[in-house]
Design an enzyme around this catalytic site. Sequence first.
Site, PDB file in Angstrom:
ATOM      1  N   ASP A 181      -1.061   3.860  -3.492  1.00 44.74           N
ATOM      2  CA  ASP A 181       0.307   4.316  -3.669  1.00 44.74           C
ATOM      3  C   ASP A 181       0.639   4.306  -5.171  1.00 44.74           C
ATOM      4  O   ASP A 181      -0.146   4.848  -5.958  1.00 44.74           O
ATOM      5  CB  ASP A 181       1.255   3.449  -2.826  1.00 44.74           C
ATOM      6  CG  ASP A 181       2.677   3.974  -2.766  1.00 44.74           C
ATOM      7  OD1 ASP A 181       2.927   4.883  -1.959  1.00 44.74           O
ATOM      8  OD2 ASP A 181       3.526   3.477  -3.539  1.00 44.74           O
ATOM      9  N   HIS A 210      -0.346   6.236   5.871  1.00 44.33           N
ATOM     10  CA  HIS A 210      -0.277   5.770   4.482  1.00 44.33           C
ATOM     11  C   HIS A 210      -0.875   4.386   4.281  1.00 44.33           C
ATOM     12  O   HIS A 210      -1.335   4.063   3.192  1.00 44.33           O
ATOM     13  CB  HIS A 210       1.194   5.771   4.049  1.00 44.33           C
ATOM     14  CG  HIS A 210       1.405   5.523   2.595  1.00 44.33           C
ATOM     15  ND1 HIS A 210       1.031   6.424   1.621  1.00 44.33           N
ATOM     16  CD2 HIS A 210       1.954   4.465   1.937  1.00 44.33           C
ATOM     17  CE1 HIS A 210       1.340   5.942   0.436  1.00 44.33           C
ATOM     18  NE2 HIS A 210       1.900   4.759   0.592  1.00 44.33           N
TER      19      HIS A 210
END
Length: 366
Positions: free
Chosen positions: A129, A336
Amino acid sequence: MASPKKAYSTTVDALVPNDPRVQHLDAQIGPYSYHYMLATPPGPEPPRATVLLVHGWPDLGMAWRYQVPYLVEKLRCRVIVPDMLGYGRTSAPDDHAAYSLRNVAAQMRALVAHVLGDPQETVILGGHDWGGAAVWRVAMWCPDIVRAVFSLNVPFAPPLRRLIEGEELVKRVPSFRYQLQLASPEAERIINASPARLRGFINAIYGGTVVGGGAANRPKFAFSTQTGVVESALDAGVGPASLMSPEMVDFYVQEYGRHGLHGPTNWYRTRRLNFEDELAEFVATESKKEWRCKCPAMVVMAEKDITLPPALADGTEKWFEGPGGLRKEVVKGVGHWGMWQDPETVNTFIGSFIEDVLGGRLKEKL
């Protein structure tokens, strides 16, 4: 961000809060105190390499709980895992300039020198991320300390020739609309309003759904890429996270309770600063070429990541001229948070890459 299809894995011997396999230490990096975990392989033999793992938003160093034991016990690497600036037990300055990627790169250089006692020591960088964005920039700003670099979910994005922000950014990448809210004061206002909202947010971001969600006038999720944080959904109540245990949720709530969300959301307020830094240093002119990565590199995308789909990595190979070029992998069936949803696959990709780096099996591009 979260995919509801796969809950947190229990098949990997993951770290837990206060795990005796890691040391919890602090380092003074300029005006900031950095908290970090340090894990070292047991026995008299020196580590084969040092790996620095950088987490993203909204996370902590504990994001890498499934990877640290694997790296230490299977690959015999020393591992440094900081809580990044603004998070956990690390300082959380108000000034968003401290969070620019140029400054973060300098902080990572200083942390490596502090831990290893040698400013010339190199590390293998890994990020997820915002941490993925950060490690590419450490490789740009501090290439002398980078032996190799890998990123989960975030492909390399080259420096821009002109600033792209606001609605123009959303037009180019519609899944980034939530970033407009995070860059404003709104998200932190909502979440910092009460301990209940903070807990609801942590549960929501990691797969918890709104109690009674999906009915008329009640959203199912308290966070979305189109809106960001949904205040009314937090107040309606959020069920337990599907992507981490209740004990880990308690730990995240405790750590986020130290500073609130101002520091973590400051990362989203650096777009102009990052643009200005990189325009001056890395964008090609008549006197200098565009930047290229010279070290071994890998990006691991997640098939079901709504915010950062694998297609974002298409064509990024051109920026890599190191041994082996850019290695690209995709983890099937996860969103994610794939390093928790399928840590076995993610660790296999990381392990294979590191073994190639350490074993010298990466060859120069022809």
